[in-house]
Design a protein around this motif. Structure first.
Motif, PDB file in Angstrom:
ATOM      1  N   ARG A   1       0.827  -1.212   0.000  1.00  0.00           N
ATOM      2  CA  ARG A   1       0.000   0.000   0.000  1.00  0.00           C
ATOM      3  C   ARG A   1       0.857   1.255   0.000  1.00  0.00           C
ATOM      4  N   GLN A   2       2.035   1.176   0.635  1.00  0.00           N
ATOM      5  CA  GLN A   2       2.929   2.337   0.630  1.00  0.00           C
ATOM      6  C   GLN A   2       3.583   2.476  -0.743  1.00  0.00           C
ATOM      7  N   PRO A   3       3.648   3.686  -1.293  1.00  0.00           N
ATOM      8  CA  PRO A   3       4.337   3.892  -2.572  1.00  0.00           C
ATOM      9  C   PRO A   3       5.836   3.687  -2.419  1.00  0.00           C
ATOM     10  N   HIS A   4       6.443   2.998  -3.403  1.00  0.00           N
ATOM     11  CA  HIS A   4       7.887   2.729  -3.376  1.00  0.00           C
ATOM     12  C   HIS A   4       8.468   2.871  -4.774  1.00  0.00           C
ATOM     13  N   ARG A   5       9.715   3.319  -4.839  1.00  0.00           N
ATOM     14  CA  ARG A   5      10.452   3.194  -6.084  1.00  0.00           C
ATOM     15  C   ARG A   5      10.729   1.707  -6.343  1.00  0.00           C
ATOM     16  N   PHE A   6      10.828   1.350  -7.622  1.00  0.00           N
ATOM     17  CA  PHE A   6      10.910  -0.050  -8.036  1.00  0.00           C
ATOM     18  C   PHE A   6      11.951  -0.847  -7.249  1.00  0.00           C
ATOM     19  N   LEU A   7      13.177  -0.330  -7.149  1.00  0.00           N
ATOM     20  CA  LEU A   7      14.259  -1.085  -6.519  1.00  0.00           C
ATOM     21  C   LEU A   7      14.158  -1.115  -4.997  1.00  0.00           C
ATOM     22  N   ASP A   8      13.262  -0.332  -4.427  1.00  0.00           N
ATOM     23  CA  ASP A   8      13.100  -0.296  -2.969  1.00  0.00           C
ATOM     24  C   ASP A   8      12.049  -1.281  -2.462  1.00  0.00           C
ATOM     25  N   ILE A   9      11.405  -2.009  -3.372  1.00  0.00           N
ATOM     26  CA  ILE A   9      10.376  -2.970  -2.970  1.00  0.00           C
ATOM     27  C   ILE A   9      11.037  -4.185  -2.341  1.00  0.00           C
ATOM     28  N   GLU A  10      10.598  -4.560  -1.152  1.00  0.00           N
ATOM     29  CA  GLU A  10      11.171  -5.711  -0.453  1.00  0.00           C
ATOM     30  C   GLU A  10      10.787  -7.008  -1.160  1.00  0.00           C
ATOM     31  N   GLN A  11      11.707  -7.979  -1.153  1.00  0.00           N
ATOM     32  CA  GLN A  11      11.498  -9.296  -1.780  1.00  0.00           C
ATOM     33  C   GLN A  11      11.038  -9.157  -3.237  1.00  0.00           C
ATOM     34  N   LEU A  12      11.680  -8.257  -3.948  1.00  0.00           N
ATOM     35  CA  LEU A  12      11.265  -7.915  -5.307  1.00  0.00           C
ATOM     36  C   LEU A  12      11.295  -9.112  -6.245  1.00  0.00           C
ATOM     37  N   ASP A  13      12.336  -9.958  -6.147  1.00  0.00           N
ATOM     38  CA  ASP A  13      12.455 -11.079  -7.072  1.00  0.00           C
ATOM     39  C   ASP A  13      11.273 -12.043  -6.969  1.00  0.00           C
ATOM     40  N   GLN A  14      10.727 -12.221  -5.781  1.00  0.00           N
ATOM     41  CA  GLN A  14       9.564 -13.096  -5.611  1.00  0.00           C
ATOM     42  C   GLN A  14       8.271 -12.378  -5.984  1.00  0.00           C
TER      43      GLN A  14
ATOM     44  N   ALA B   1      -4.093   3.146 -14.853  1.00  0.00           N
ATOM     45  CA  ALA B   1      -3.683   2.767 -16.208  1.00  0.00           C
ATOM     46  C   ALA B   1      -3.828   3.918 -17.194  1.00  0.00           C
ATOM     47  N   CYS B   2      -4.487   5.001 -16.770  1.00  0.00           N
ATOM     48  CA  CYS B   2      -4.739   6.112 -17.700  1.00  0.00           C
ATOM     49  C   CYS B   2      -3.505   6.965 -17.927  1.00  0.00           C
ATOM     50  N   SER B   3      -2.495   6.828 -17.060  1.00  0.00           N
ATOM     51  CA  SER B   3      -1.291   7.643 -17.177  1.00  0.00           C
ATOM     52  C   SER B   3      -0.161   6.935 -16.432  1.00  0.00           C
ATOM     53  N   PRO B   4       1.097   7.073 -16.843  1.00  0.00           N
ATOM     54  CA  PRO B   4       2.202   6.481 -16.079  1.00  0.00           C
ATOM     55  C   PRO B   4       2.131   6.894 -14.606  1.00  0.00           C
ATOM     56  N   TRP B   5       2.285   5.924 -13.716  1.00  0.00           N
ATOM     57  CA  TRP B   5       2.026   6.166 -12.293  1.00  0.00           C
ATOM     58  C   TRP B   5       3.245   5.768 -11.469  1.00  0.00           C
ATOM     59  N   PRO B   6       4.219   6.655 -11.310  1.00  0.00           N
ATOM     60  CA  PRO B   6       5.416   6.325 -10.531  1.00  0.00           C
ATOM     61  C   PRO B   6       5.069   5.952  -9.095  1.00  0.00           C
ATOM     62  N   MET B   7       5.938   5.202  -8.488  1.00  0.00           N
ATOM     63  CA  MET B   7       5.831   4.712  -7.114  1.00  0.00           C
ATOM     64  C   MET B   7       4.892   3.493  -6.992  1.00  0.00           C
ATOM     65  N   TYR B   8       4.102   3.256  -8.020  1.00  0.00           N
ATOM     66  CA  TYR B   8       3.301   2.033  -8.107  1.00  0.00           C
ATOM     67  C   TYR B   8       3.518   1.420  -9.493  1.00  0.00           C
ATOM     68  N   SER B   9       4.779   1.419  -9.947  1.00  0.00           N
ATOM     69  CA  SER B   9       5.085   1.120 -11.346  1.00  0.00           C
ATOM     70  C   SER B   9       4.647  -0.281 -11.767  1.00  0.00           C
ATOM     71  N   LEU B  10       4.921  -1.301 -10.961  1.00  0.00           N
ATOM     72  CA  LEU B  10       4.557  -2.671 -11.333  1.00  0.00           C
ATOM     73  C   LEU B  10       3.043  -2.835 -11.391  1.00  0.00           C
ATOM     74  N   TYR B  11       2.365  -2.366 -10.372  1.00  0.00           N
ATOM     75  CA  TYR B  11       0.909  -2.475 -10.329  1.00  0.00           C
ATOM     76  C   TYR B  11       0.283  -1.713 -11.483  1.00  0.00           C
ATOM     77  N   ALA B  12       0.723  -0.474 -11.700  1.00  0.00           N
ATOM     78  CA  ALA B  12       0.151   0.355 -12.757  1.00  0.00           C
ATOM     79  C   ALA B  12       0.379  -0.272 -14.126  1.00  0.00           C
ATOM     80  N   ALA B  13       1.576  -0.791 -14.365  1.00  0.00           N
ATOM     81  CA  ALA B  13       1.877  -1.418 -15.656  1.00  0.00           C
ATOM     82  C   ALA B  13       1.014  -2.648 -15.885  1.00  0.00           C
ATOM     83  N   SER B  14       0.781  -3.414 -14.831  1.00  0.00           N
ATOM     84  CA  SER B  14      -0.065  -4.609 -14.979  1.00  0.00           C
ATOM     85  C   SER B  14      -1.497  -4.223 -15.332  1.00  0.00           C
ATOM     86  N   LYS B  15      -1.959  -3.105 -14.809  1.00  0.00           N
ATOM     87  CA  LYS B  15      -3.324  -2.667 -15.103  1.00  0.00           C
ATOM     88  C   LYS B  15      -3.440  -2.080 -16.508  1.00  0.00           C
TER      89      LYS B  15
END
Length: 281
Positions: A97-110, A150-164
């Protein structure tokens, strides 16, 4: 609605709570029997009892964890013999729920494969399972729940936004491919909905309860291959798309968003602790 789509059953993924459960209640009120699919058997059975008691409709449950790869043979087997007129692809996950930059996401590989399986692969596989019978009958409705992000690039939720964005584009492509077969395929792209994923934000002009949003959005199923599901979300989407990216993606605005969301989460946690303390007295 079951007459409209020539089959008695609706299949809903991610249906044990939130938007999925709201779709289940609303479509049952329209006369549809249900198959609800989610991860936790206990929550599914509880939802099935509630829906059945309030609507009198039959509710079948299938427990499946959409972050996994090996669930679709089980789902297809349990759907065997059922005529499905409506599919709601609602299941999805937010990494945090907290916004994060891509590389700051914990357990990113999983979390990367978990999110791809849940937010993207599940959509394609459920369409692969259910769409052929709709094509054969030349009737059906598929609602794929995307997001306003999904209507616009959404930093800090990049993975979720891209999936949508994938949900939105895949849905619109499928509608173009199968519209001639009498099938409606629509991407539903809401902004604020008060659910567990969003920390049960207080409803207002922009933030709807799941029940209110679903009731409103179903009025737009014939309005095209994409809908925001409400007038206020349509206006918000248009406004965001008109904001220059230099402003929308500025460090000042991103830092303000992080501060705002974290503050809201902190307040919600304090309120939850207070409620727990009161119950314990």
């Amino acid at each position: 609605m079951e007459k409209t789509f020539h089959a008695p059953y609706t299949v809903i993924t991610g249906a044990s709570d939130g938007i999925g459960k709201a779709y289940a209640f609303e479509l049952a009120k329209h006369g549809m029997d249900l198959v609800i699919i989610s991860r936790t058997q206990r929550k599914l059975e509880k939802a099935a009892r509630e829906i059945g008691a309030r609507t009198g409709k039959q509710v079948k449950v299938i427990a499946a964890d959409f972050t996994k790869d090996d669930i679709y043979e089980h789902i297809e087997k349990n759907l065997g013999g059922l005529e499905v007129g409506v599919l709601v692809n609602n299941v999805g996950m937010l990494l945090c729920r907290q916004p994060h930059r891509f590389l700051d996401i914990e357990q990113l590989d999983q979390k990367i494969p978990d999110l791809i399986n849940c937010n993207i692969k599940a959509l394609m596989k459920m369409c692969r399972i259910i769409l052929p019978a709709m094509v054969k009958r030349k009737k059906g409705l598929i609602l794929n729940v995307s997001s306003g992000v999904a209507c616009s690039p959404w930093p800090m939720y990049s993975l979720y936004a891209a999936s949508k964005v994938f949900v939105q584009r895949f849905s619109r492509c499928l509608q173009a491919e199968y519209k001639a077969n009498g099938i409606i395929i629509q991407a539903v792209t809401p902004f604020g909905i008060s659910t567990s994923m969003t920390g049960y934000q207080d409803p207002n002009f922009i933030t709807f309860t799941a029940e209110d949003f679903v009731r409103t959005s179903l009025q737009y199923v014939t309005a095209g291959d994409q809908t925001y599901g409400s007038v206020s979300h349509q206006l918000l989407g248009s406004a965001i798309q008109n904001i220059p990216k230099s402003i929308l993606h500025s460090d000042v605005l991103l830092d303000s968003m992080v501060e705002y969301v974290n503050k809201k989460i902190s307040i919600q946690k304090k309120n939850e602790c207070s409620k727990t303390s009161e119950l314990a007295k």
